[in-house]
Design a protein around this motif. Structure first.
Motif, mmCIF file in Angstrom:
data_model
loop_
_atom_site.group_PDB
_atom_site.id
_atom_site.type_symbol
_atom_site.label_atom_id
_atom_site.label_comp_id
_atom_site.label_asym_id
_atom_site.label_seq_id
_atom_site.Cartn_x
_atom_site.Cartn_y
_atom_site.Cartn_z
ATOM 1 N N LYS A 92 -17.441 72.121 -44.702
ATOM 2 C CA LYS A 92 -16.035 72.163 -44.289
ATOM 3 C C LYS A 92 -15.322 73.343 -44.952
ATOM 4 O O LYS A 92 -15.801 73.897 -45.939
ATOM 5 N N ALA A 93 -14.171 73.687 -44.402
ATOM 6 C CA ALA A 93 -13.460 74.870 -44.881
ATOM 7 C C ALA A 93 -12.165 74.549 -45.617
ATOM 8 O O ALA A 93 -11.500 75.459 -46.106
ATOM 9 N N THR A 94 -11.813 73.279 -45.717
ATOM 10 C CA THR A 94 -10.578 72.900 -46.397
ATOM 11 C C THR A 94 -10.724 73.093 -47.899
ATOM 12 O O THR A 94 -11.707 72.642 -48.495
ATOM 13 N N VAL A 95 -9.746 73.738 -48.507
ATOM 14 C CA VAL A 95 -9.781 73.967 -49.951
ATOM 15 C C VAL A 95 -9.532 72.650 -50.674
ATOM 16 O O VAL A 95 -8.545 71.952 -50.413
ATOM 17 N N SER A 152 -17.916 80.675 -43.747
ATOM 18 C CA SER A 152 -17.451 81.475 -44.883
ATOM 19 C C SER A 152 -16.170 82.224 -44.539
ATOM 20 O O SER A 152 -15.271 82.367 -45.382
ATOM 21 N N GLN A 153 -16.043 82.679 -43.306
ATOM 22 C CA GLN A 153 -14.820 83.375 -42.908
ATOM 23 C C GLN A 153 -13.625 82.428 -42.882
ATOM 24 O O GLN A 153 -12.532 82.785 -43.326
ATOM 25 N N GLU A 154 -13.848 81.225 -42.356
ATOM 26 C CA GLU A 154 -12.748 80.257 -42.316
ATOM 27 C C GLU A 154 -12.338 79.852 -43.734
ATOM 28 O O GLU A 154 -11.145 79.681 -44.023
ATOM 29 N N ARG A 155 -13.323 79.696 -44.608
ATOM 30 C CA ARG A 155 -13.024 79.325 -45.990
ATOM 31 C C ARG A 155 -12.189 80.398 -46.692
ATOM 32 O O ARG A 155 -11.200 80.091 -47.371
#
Length: 223
Positions: A92-95, A152-155
């Motif tokens: 997932k990309a949510t911090v 990785s780009q979304e993150r």
């Protein structure tokens, strides 16, 4: 010895003298240029600036890096967060909230160092780099690479969005936006430990600084 032979010898000697004189002039000009560069030492100026920045970052963060699960790599002027369980949920990309708390502490101090008058005008790029894992089930290597690229780009975009929204003072916002970039690098730069892929160190977020060497060297030459 014939007259023609004598004339050819004299002509050859004159041409040789001319070439020697030109070579001497070239050597003198080159020596003068090298002496000027040595006196101004532009290369030394660049590396002194670089070492000063490295020292400032190290002094600022050396006591915090262990508790953050981070490392400082001076050769790349890079601070690397290497605890994947702290950064994002798997796939997932949510911090994560804990990483947000780290960013709340890290980013204002990081930008304070970089925006110091000693360094501010020489910063070429502040890179936020995201590095994802290698595995995606039964996907082929190239399919996994593209999936990791998207992730990785979304993150990195989410990290950048959080930073610009929550961690940058108004007085630095324009400068930060002009210099910071988000770079998703998929699984293209894995970390190997003893020749083996390390998931812990490969799944990471890096904050890297690139200095504008030309700007530093040109300033040195002008002074």
């Amino acid at each position: 010895m014939s007259k023609n032979t004598v004339e050819e010898g004299v002509f050859s000697l004159s041409l040789g003298d001319l070439m020697a004189a030109l070579l001497l002039i070239f050597i003198l000009m080159l020596s003068a240029t090298l002496l000027k560069l040595k006196d101004q030492d532009p290369t030394g100026v660049y590396f002194n600036k670089r070492e000063s920045l490295i020292d400032s970052l190290n002094q600022e963060f050396k006591d915090d890096l262990p508790k953050w699960g981070a490392e400082f790599h001076p050769e790349k002027i890079s601070i690397v967060f290497t605890s994947p369980d702290v950064l994002f949920e798997t796939g997932k990309a949510t911090v994560k909230p804990h990483f947000k708390k780290i960013l709340d502490d890290f980013i204002p101090r990081y930008l304070k160092v970089l925006s110091d008058e000693k360094f501010k005008e020489y910063i070429d790029e502040i890179r936020v780099e995201g590095h994802s894992s290698l595995g995606f089930g039964k996907l082929t290597q190239i399919e996994a690479y593209y999936m990791n690229m998207d992730l990785s780009q979304e993150r990195t975009r989410n990290v950048l969005r959080y930073i610009l929204t929550n961690n940058v003072k108004a007085t630095l916002l324009e400068w930060t936006r002009a210099n910071i970039t988000a770079n998703g690098l998929s699984s293209s730069k894995p970390i190997l430990i003893n020749g083996e892929y390390s998931a812990k160190y490969s799944k990471r977020v890096e904050f890297r600084v690139r200095l504008n060497a030309n700007s530093i060297l040109n300033e040195a030459l002008e002074n």
